[in-house]
Design a protein around this motif. Structure first.
Motif, PDB file in Angstrom:
ATOM      1  N   UNK A   6    -149.899-105.110 -62.748  1.00 33.45           N
ATOM      2  CA  UNK A   6    -149.666-106.529 -63.025  1.00 33.45           C
ATOM      3  C   UNK A   6    -148.892-106.774 -64.320  1.00 33.45           C
ATOM      4  N   UNK A   7    -148.348-105.715 -64.911  1.00 36.79           N
ATOM      5  CA  UNK A   7    -147.556-105.870 -66.132  1.00 36.79           C
ATOM      6  C   UNK A   7    -146.495-104.774 -66.188  1.00 36.79           C
ATOM      7  N   UNK A   8    -145.431-105.059 -66.902  1.00 33.23           N
ATOM      8  CA  UNK A   8    -144.366-104.073 -67.089  1.00 33.23           C
ATOM      9  C   UNK A   8    -144.817-102.972 -68.037  1.00 33.23           C
ATOM     10  N   UNK A   9    -144.464-101.749 -67.733  1.00 38.31           N
ATOM     11  CA  UNK A   9    -144.743-100.638 -68.659  1.00 38.31           C
ATOM     12  C   UNK A   9    -143.860-100.798 -69.891  1.00 38.31           C
ATOM     13  N   UNK A  10    -144.181-100.076 -70.941  1.00 37.57           N
ATOM     14  CA  UNK A  10    -143.352-100.094 -72.162  1.00 37.57           C
ATOM     15  C   UNK A  10    -141.926 -99.671 -71.841  1.00 37.57           C
ATOM     16  N   UNK A  11    -141.773 -98.671 -70.982  1.00 38.81           N
ATOM     17  CA  UNK A  11    -140.432 -98.188 -70.629  1.00 38.81           C
ATOM     18  C   UNK A  11    -139.634 -99.257 -69.885  1.00 38.81           C
ATOM     19  N   UNK A  12    -140.272 -99.961 -68.967  1.00 36.53           N
ATOM     20  CA  UNK A  12    -139.563-101.023 -68.246  1.00 36.53           C
ATOM     21  C   UNK A  12    -139.243-102.187 -69.179  1.00 36.53           C
ATOM     22  N   UNK A  13    -140.142-102.504 -70.093  1.00 35.95           N
ATOM     23  CA  UNK A  13    -139.856-103.542 -71.082  1.00 35.95           C
ATOM     24  C   UNK A  13    -138.621-103.170 -71.901  1.00 35.95           C
ATOM     25  N   UNK A  14    -138.546-101.924 -72.330  1.00 36.70           N
ATOM     26  CA  UNK A  14    -137.391-101.472 -73.109  1.00 36.70           C
ATOM     27  C   UNK A  14    -136.108-101.590 -72.294  1.00 36.70           C
ATOM     28  N   UNK A  15    -136.165-101.267 -71.020  1.00 37.08           N
ATOM     29  CA  UNK A  15    -135.000-101.402 -70.144  1.00 37.08           C
ATOM     30  C   UNK A  15    -134.582-102.853 -70.001  1.00 37.08           C
ATOM     31  N   UNK A  16    -135.542-103.751 -70.035  1.00 38.89           N
ATOM     32  CA  UNK A  16    -135.255-105.169 -69.873  1.00 38.89           C
ATOM     33  C   UNK A  16    -135.017-105.876 -71.205  1.00 38.89           C
ATOM     34  N   UNK A  17    -134.724-105.112 -72.228  1.00 42.77           N
ATOM     35  CA  UNK A  17    -134.333-105.685 -73.520  1.00 42.77           C
ATOM     36  C   UNK A  17    -132.907-105.277 -73.865  1.00 42.77           C
ATOM     37  N   UNK A  18    -132.188-104.902 -72.844  1.00 45.80           N
ATOM     38  CA  UNK A  18    -130.773-104.558 -72.992  1.00 45.80           C
ATOM     39  C   UNK A  18    -130.058-105.044 -71.740  1.00 45.80           C
ATOM     40  N   UNK A  19    -128.757-105.083 -71.808  1.00 44.56           N
ATOM     41  CA  UNK A  19    -128.005-105.549 -70.652  1.00 44.56           C
ATOM     42  C   UNK A  19    -128.148-104.542 -69.519  1.00 44.56           C
ATOM     43  N   UNK A  20    -128.672-105.017 -68.391  1.00 42.88           N
ATOM     44  CA  UNK A  20    -128.904-104.168 -67.220  1.00 42.88           C
ATOM     45  C   UNK A  20    -128.459-104.903 -65.972  1.00 42.88           C
ATOM     46  N   UNK A  21    -128.051-104.159 -64.981  1.00 50.07           N
ATOM     47  CA  UNK A  21    -127.809-104.732 -63.660  1.00 50.07           C
ATOM     48  C   UNK A  21    -129.165-104.925 -62.997  1.00 50.07           C
ATOM     49  N   UNK A  22    -129.473-106.172 -62.659  1.00 47.34           N
ATOM     50  CA  UNK A  22    -130.743-106.529 -62.036  1.00 47.34           C
ATOM     51  C   UNK A  22    -130.426-107.417 -60.839  1.00 47.34           C
ATOM     52  N   UNK A  23    -131.173-107.250 -59.771  1.00 49.25           N
ATOM     53  CA  UNK A  23    -131.014-108.117 -58.606  1.00 49.25           C
ATOM     54  C   UNK A  23    -132.096-109.190 -58.645  1.00 49.25           C
ATOM     55  N   UNK A  24    -131.678-110.443 -58.493  1.00 45.11           N
ATOM     56  CA  UNK A  24    -132.602-111.573 -58.466  1.00 45.11           C
ATOM     57  C   UNK A  24    -132.679-112.084 -57.033  1.00 45.11           C
ATOM     58  N   UNK A  25    -133.880-112.047 -56.467  1.00 46.38           N
ATOM     59  CA  UNK A  25    -134.105-112.543 -55.111  1.00 46.38           C
ATOM     60  C   UNK A  25    -134.833-113.875 -55.183  1.00 46.38           C
ATOM     61  N   UNK A  26    -134.285-114.872 -54.472  1.00 48.37           N
ATOM     62  CA  UNK A  26    -134.872-116.204 -54.417  1.00 48.37           C
ATOM     63  C   UNK A  26    -134.879-116.656 -52.958  1.00 48.37           C
ATOM     64  N   UNK A  27    -135.417-117.836 -52.743  1.00 48.55           N
ATOM     65  CA  UNK A  27    -135.407-118.464 -51.422  1.00 48.55           C
ATOM     66  C   UNK A  27    -134.416-119.629 -51.484  1.00 48.55           C
ATOM     67  N   UNK A  28    -133.436-119.629 -50.574  1.00 50.39           N
ATOM     68  CA  UNK A  28    -132.428-120.680 -50.569  1.00 50.39           C
ATOM     69  C   UNK A  28    -133.084-122.040 -50.348  1.00 50.39           C
ATOM     70  N   UNK A  29    -132.734-123.000 -51.212  1.00 51.62           N
ATOM     71  CA  UNK A  29    -133.383-124.315 -51.159  1.00 51.62           C
ATOM     72  C   UNK A  29    -133.012-125.128 -49.915  1.00 51.62           C
ATOM     73  N   UNK A  30    -131.889-124.821 -49.289  1.00 54.32           N
ATOM     74  CA  UNK A  30    -131.501-125.548 -48.072  1.00 54.32           C
ATOM     75  C   UNK A  30    -131.959-124.846 -46.802  1.00 54.32           C
TER      76      UNK A  30
END
Length: 150
Positions: A6-30
């Motif tokens: 239920x939480x990010x590891x220290x290593x994942x936090x470090x990865x997410x404190x720099x510019x990274x390619x990340x995919x964002x998945x959402x639900x289309x509002x229409x």
């Protein structure tokens, strides 16, 4: 059954404190259909939250307002990590950034290893900016500083 993280590891936090390619998945509002977009402005202030900045005119803003459930997919630490949570808007326009970027914060509900069994990433996806590199570095610095303060 695997334990739910239920939480990010220290290593994942470090990865997410720099510019990274990340995919964002959402639900289309229409349409109500799933959508996936590549983003790179992400920042994890701690193990329970991930901030991300997107153009305020983006369809993603309407999607997240309509349904705040979202998934961030991160390629790091030899695997693919799916970060599930609920997004809320922190800022309609980040201060100190030359154009209007909305800043969202994902409250982490679960983190799962999404890599298929018996495999490990040997190389993370990489990209390069196709516009003025000095301008890109300046803008990235402004966006990350603003997300950290948001």
């Amino acid at each position: 059954m695997a334990e739910t993280i239920t939480a990010l590891s220290e290593a994942l936090q470090a990865n997410l404190r720099q510019e990274k390619l990340v995919l964002l998945s959402t639900i289309d509002s229409d349409s109500g259909a799933p959508t996936v977009s590549a983003i790179s402005w992400v920042y994890a202030p701690d193990g329970k939250r991930v901030r991300f900045a997107i153009d305020a005119r983006s369809r993603l803003v309407a999607n997240l307002r309509g349904n705040p459930s979202a998934t961030l997919t991160l390629f790091a630490e030899g695997s693919v990590h799916a970060i599930y949570g609920t997004a809320r808007i922190l800022s309609e326009a980040l201060e100190g950034v030359p154009f209007k970027l909305a800043c969202f914060e994902l409250e982490v509900d679960a983190v799962r290893d999404a890599m298929f069994y018996g495999a490990r990433l040997t190389v993370e996806p990489a990209y390069e900016k196709t516009y003025n590199k000095a301008a890109a570095e300046k803008l990235d610095g402004q966006v990350f500083a603003a997300m950290e303060k948001a």
